[in-house]
Each structure stands twice: as C-alpha cells, then as structure tokens.
Design an enzyme around this catalytic site. Structure first.
Site, PDB file in Angstrom:
ATOM      1  N   HIS A  54       0.831  -1.208   0.000  1.00 27.68           N
ATOM      2  CA  HIS A  54       0.000   0.000   0.000  1.00 27.68           C
ATOM      3  C   HIS A  54       0.866   1.260   0.000  1.00 27.68           C
ATOM      4  O   HIS A  54       1.213   1.787   1.047  1.00 27.68           O
ATOM      5  CB  HIS A  54      -0.919  -0.019   1.230  1.00 27.68           C
ATOM      6  CG  HIS A  54      -2.002   1.005   1.174  1.00 27.68           C
ATOM      7  ND1 HIS A  54      -3.220   0.830   1.788  1.00 27.68           N
ATOM      8  CD2 HIS A  54      -2.068   2.226   0.577  1.00 27.68           C
ATOM      9  CE1 HIS A  54      -3.986   1.882   1.566  1.00 27.68           C
ATOM     10  NE2 HIS A  54      -3.290   2.768   0.843  1.00 27.68           N
ATOM     11  N   HIS A  56       1.542   5.219  -2.209  1.00 34.26           N
ATOM     12  CA  HIS A  56       1.110   6.217  -3.203  1.00 34.26           C
ATOM     13  C   HIS A  56       2.363   6.925  -3.688  1.00 34.26           C
ATOM     14  O   HIS A  56       2.867   7.818  -2.996  1.00 34.26           O
ATOM     15  CB  HIS A  56       0.161   7.237  -2.561  1.00 34.26           C
ATOM     16  CG  HIS A  56      -1.095   6.637  -1.998  1.00 34.26           C
ATOM     17  ND1 HIS A  56      -2.290   6.635  -2.689  1.00 34.26           N
ATOM     18  CD2 HIS A  56      -1.348   6.024  -0.815  1.00 34.26           C
ATOM     19  CE1 HIS A  56      -3.229   6.050  -1.943  1.00 34.26           C
ATOM     20  NE2 HIS A  56      -2.680   5.671  -0.806  1.00 34.26           N
ATOM     21  N   ASP A 276       0.701   2.627   3.778  1.00 36.25           N
ATOM     22  CA  ASP A 276      -0.134   3.702   3.220  1.00 36.25           C
ATOM     23  C   ASP A 276       0.701   4.979   3.054  1.00 36.25           C
ATOM     24  O   ASP A 276       0.254   6.083   3.399  1.00 36.25           O
ATOM     25  CB  ASP A 276      -1.379   3.968   4.076  1.00 36.25           C
ATOM     26  CG  ASP A 276      -2.390   4.829   3.335  1.00 36.25           C
ATOM     27  OD1 ASP A 276      -2.214   5.076   2.131  1.00 36.25           O
ATOM     28  OD2 ASP A 276      -3.370   5.276   3.970  1.00 36.25           O
ATOM     29  N   HIS A 280       2.670  14.268   0.986  1.00 39.82           N
ATOM     30  CA  HIS A 280       2.291  15.605   0.515  1.00 39.82           C
ATOM     31  C   HIS A 280       3.391  16.530   1.007  1.00 39.82           C
ATOM     32  O   HIS A 280       4.051  16.225   2.006  1.00 39.82           O
ATOM     33  CB  HIS A 280       0.958  16.056   1.126  1.00 39.82           C
ATOM     34  CG  HIS A 280      -0.191  15.155   0.814  1.00 39.82           C
ATOM     35  ND1 HIS A 280      -0.829  15.153  -0.406  1.00 39.82           N
ATOM     36  CD2 HIS A 280      -0.823  14.219   1.571  1.00 39.82           C
ATOM     37  CE1 HIS A 280      -1.812  14.247  -0.383  1.00 39.82           C
ATOM     38  NE2 HIS A 280      -1.814  13.670   0.802  1.00 39.82           N
TER      39      HIS A 280
HETATM   40  O1  DOR Z   1      -4.751   9.782   4.051  1.00 43.32           O
HETATM   41  C1  DOR Z   1      -4.851   9.287   2.941  1.00 43.32           C
HETATM   42  N1  DOR Z   1      -4.168   9.783   1.896  1.00 43.32           N
HETATM   43  N2  DOR Z   1      -5.663   8.251   2.763  1.00 43.32           N
HETATM   44  C2  DOR Z   1      -5.938   7.778   1.530  1.00 43.32           C
HETATM   45  O2  DOR Z   1      -6.634   6.821   1.415  1.00 43.32           O
HETATM   46  C3  DOR Z   1      -5.400   8.440   0.333  1.00 43.32           C
HETATM   47  C4  DOR Z   1      -4.124   9.071   0.670  1.00 43.32           C
HETATM   48  C5  DOR Z   1      -3.576   9.951  -0.414  1.00 43.32           C
HETATM   49  O3  DOR Z   1      -3.576   9.519  -1.574  1.00 43.32           O
HETATM   50  O4  DOR Z   1      -3.103  11.033  -0.106  1.00 43.32           O
HETATM   51 ZN    ZN Z   2      -3.799   4.767   0.704  1.00 40.24          ZN
END
Ligand code: DOR
Ligand code: ZN
Length: 405
Positions: A54, A56, A276, A280
């Site tokens: 998981h 990004h 996760d 940012h």
């Molecule tokens: O906090 C989060 N940020 N939860 C998510 O499911 C998406 C993720 C993001 O892509 O920034």
């Molecule tokens: Zn996520």
C-alpha cells in the site's frame, strides 16, 4: 554464486547460523556449508525484505510530492524491495492505457519491484481486459461516490474477481471534507465511518480491508476477509500526536484503539503490515485545507524492528506481517529465505537503534510524524540478489519490474 554466511531468519525455524547461496537473483541453496566465487560474511542478522502492498508514489501526476525514483529509493532504504502502488494518481489508473503508462514509468524509474492497483469504477467487470490486465489487485475508494454505488461496486467485483479487492473502508456518507480547527475534529467527523462500512460489506476471501484503524472496525471485520494495519494506527493517537500535519484517512484514533489493533496484529488476526505511504509537501499540509496522508514507506520497518528490539513484538510475527503474508495474499511465491525463491533480503544490526533523522530520509515529503522516534534501519538491502541500498545510500542503477506480468 555469492555465498552469504551468518545468522539467517528461516521461516518456521527462526535465526539459524547458515549459508545462503545466491545466483541470477534467486536463492540457489540454504545450507550449513556452501562453496562460491564470493563469500560475504555479514554481521547482524539476515531477514527477508518487506513487500509493502500500500503506497502512493504519485507518478504520474504529482511529481512534486513523490515520483517513482524518490518513492522507490525511500522504500529501498527502509528495507522494502517491492511495493504496490495505488491508483489515485493523475490520471487515475483505471484502464489499459493508464495502466501501461504507469507500468512504463515505474519500469524506467523504480529501484524496487512493483505491482499496480487498478481503480474500481462502475462497469469494471464488463471490460474485456478485466481478467487479463496484469494488476496486483482492484482498489475501491469511498470519495465522491454514493454509498449505494460504493457497495454495489464492491459486490459486483467480489462476484467476479480472482484477485483481491482492496477497500478503503470508510462509509461514503461520512467522507465530507469539513474545515478543521484541530486534528481531533477529523477523528470526530469520521467516528463510525469504518465500522459502518465494514458491517455492510459482503464477506469474501477476496476482500482485503486496507488500513484498519478502530476497535469497532476490527470487531466488524467480515469473517472471510483479510486486513492490514499501518504503523501510524498502531503507534500514533490523538494524545501523542496533535499536529494537523497528521491528518490522514482513516484518521488517528485513541490510545485504546492502538492497543486493541496492536494486540490483533500481534496474534495475527490482522495479518499484514502496510505503510499507506501518502506523501504531501509540508506547504500543502500547512495550507488552509490540508490534504490527508502521511509518508511512511521508509520508516515502517525500522520502527517495527525497534518494537521487536524493545520486546513489544515477536520477530516471527513481524517477518510474517511484512514479507510472508503480503506475498501470499497477492499470490506471489516470495517473502522467505528459502531455496528457489527470489533473493530479496536485508542485513540488520538489532543493536543499532537511532533516532529518525529527517536528513537521512529520501521521500520528497521531507517530513515524518516519527521524527526522533527510535528506529533500526537495515544496513544493507538486496533486491533479486543485488545490493540496492547500503546504509541509506542507493548503490544500484538497475530497475524494478512488474511482479504481476
Ligand atoms: O490519508 C490518505 N491519503 N488516505 C488515503 O486513502 C489516500 C491518501 C492519499 O492519496 O493522499
Ligand atoms: Zn492509501
């Protein structure tokens, strides 16, 4: 053949003084005595490296937050040699053309091996590529969708898929993005979102619940489904973390939730550890309407190794949660140090606990909620038998590949 000699973590046995022979990216043999061209006697212990299902990595679409190079280097230095990237990039990964584009970017920039999650949209199962696209899994989000559509999409995919359906399990009716005065407001707004979502989900062995965050969510898990938990939902809560920087979906909860989830993680009811990793920039996080998400792919294993060294977690459970379980959940024969498997492993000195230093991390996020927390970073990380990270420095130019093609 390269022959590694020292203390090696062998599944179902634990630490064993042995030799590991590696050639062509594979573990050729695990035996007490082996002959080879190159002998590598290591200090510390050899563990399987992690598969983080998981992350990004924001590429394509948001390269100022992260890209496949910075994200994968961050992974490698944290002991993660394979990742699965989520579909909420720009464009979303939701068809063959966006999939191929992401696969080609990742193949040219990622230092770790990878899989790609495909977004679930209405009518997905009617697409002629539904059965054949080399995705790791399907991913369903609750943002900007009615609850009827969300649960109907889940039922449709679960009825037809052979792959996991990974759900962001917060009920769509609770996903309003209201202005926040403090972090606790975010938690309050989403108080029942997880348990209400889970109690309406059909039970299926193909269902996988991402980032469990509450005691009530755990208690409402559909019986046949699997789940994952992130370090921030085990270690952070509204008492030890106040900053709005820590806005994340699902939100941070209470110490009691940490405790309940950690016990379930310890005994394997929550089988998988995932980060996760959702980077940012600090200026985005400090804006009037901060986005949700925390970076984490580089600190996940070091934090949890420190948990092991301080006696709060068994090594056996950590190896299972970071390597064996995610691999078997995704149908991959890897994640163990065993003859015939991929030579993905790391060398760790369990006495080398240090405070996390921002200057040593590789994500473009350039912040972490775990700054100064004690952690044990791997000294050397090998992907398919090749040294890719050495004491936090990237040592290879070779690239990762799609594990599902
Ligand atoms: O906090 C989060 N940020 N939860 C998510 O499911 C998406 C993720 C993001 O892509 O920034
Ligand atoms: Zn996520």
């Amino acid at each position: 053949m390269d022959v590694f000699e020292g203390k090696v973590w062998i599944s179902n046995k634990g630490l064993t003084e042995t030799s590991v022979g590696v050639e062509n990216g594979k573990i050729q043999a695990v035996k007490k005595n082996l002959k080879g061209e190159q002998k590598i006697k290591f200090e510390g212990i050899m563990l399987p490296s992690a598969l983080d299902m998981h992350v990004h990595f924001r590429d394509p679409g948001y390269p100022h937050k992260e890209d496949w190079k910075s994200g994968s280097e961050s992974a490698a230095c944290g002991g993660v040699t394979a990742v699965v990237d989520m579909p909420n990039t720009n464009p979303f990964t939701s068809d063959v053309s966006t999939f191929n584009k992401k696969e080609s970017i990742a193949s040219s920039r990622s230092i770790v091996d990878f899989g790609i999650g495909v977004n679930v949209e209405e009518g997905l199962t009617n697409e002629e590529w539904f059965d054949t696209i080399p995705s790791a899994f399907w991913k369903l989000y609750p943002y900007g969708i009615s609850s009827e559509q969300y649960f109907s999409n889940a039922r449709e995919v679960l009825g037809k898929t052979k792959k996991p359906l990974v759900i962001h399990c917060e009920h769509p009716d609770h996903m309003h993005n209201e202005p926040l005065n403090e972090l606790a407001d975010h938690t309050k707004n989403r108080h029942n979102a997880e348990s209400e979502c889970l109690s309406s989900m059909p039970s299926s062995p193909n269902l996988h619940v991402a980032h469990l965050s509450t005691k009530e969510g755990l208690n409402n898990m559909p019986s046949l489904a699997t789940s994952e938990v992130c370090p921030h939902h085990l270690l952070l809560n509204l008492d030890n973390c106040h900053s709005l920087d820590c806005k994340v979906d699902p939100p941070l909860r209470t110490h009691n939730d940490n405790h309940t989830l950690y016990n379930a993680f310890r005994d394997g009811r929550i089988p998988i550890l995932a980060s996760d990793h959702a980077p940012h920039t600090i200026s985005e996080k400090r804006s009037d309407n901060p986005p949700s998400g925390l970076p984490g792919v580089e600190t996940m294993i070091p934090l949890m190794l420190n948990e092991v060294s301080e006696g709060r977690l068994e090594m056996q459970r950590l190896v299972n949660a970071m390597s064996e379980s995610p691999a078997s959940r995704l149908g991959l024969d890897r994640g163990r140090i065993s003859e015939g498997l991929t030579a993905d492993f790391m060398i760790v000195d369990m006495k080398n606990s240090k405070p996390i230093d921002l200057d040593c991390l590789h994500s473009k996020a350039n912040w972490t909620p775990f700054e100064n927390w004690s952690a044990i970073f791997p000294s050397k990380v090998y992907r398919r038998g090749e040294l890719i990270a050495d004491d936090g420095e990237i040592t290879s130019k070779s690239k990762g590949h799609n594990l599902f093609s």
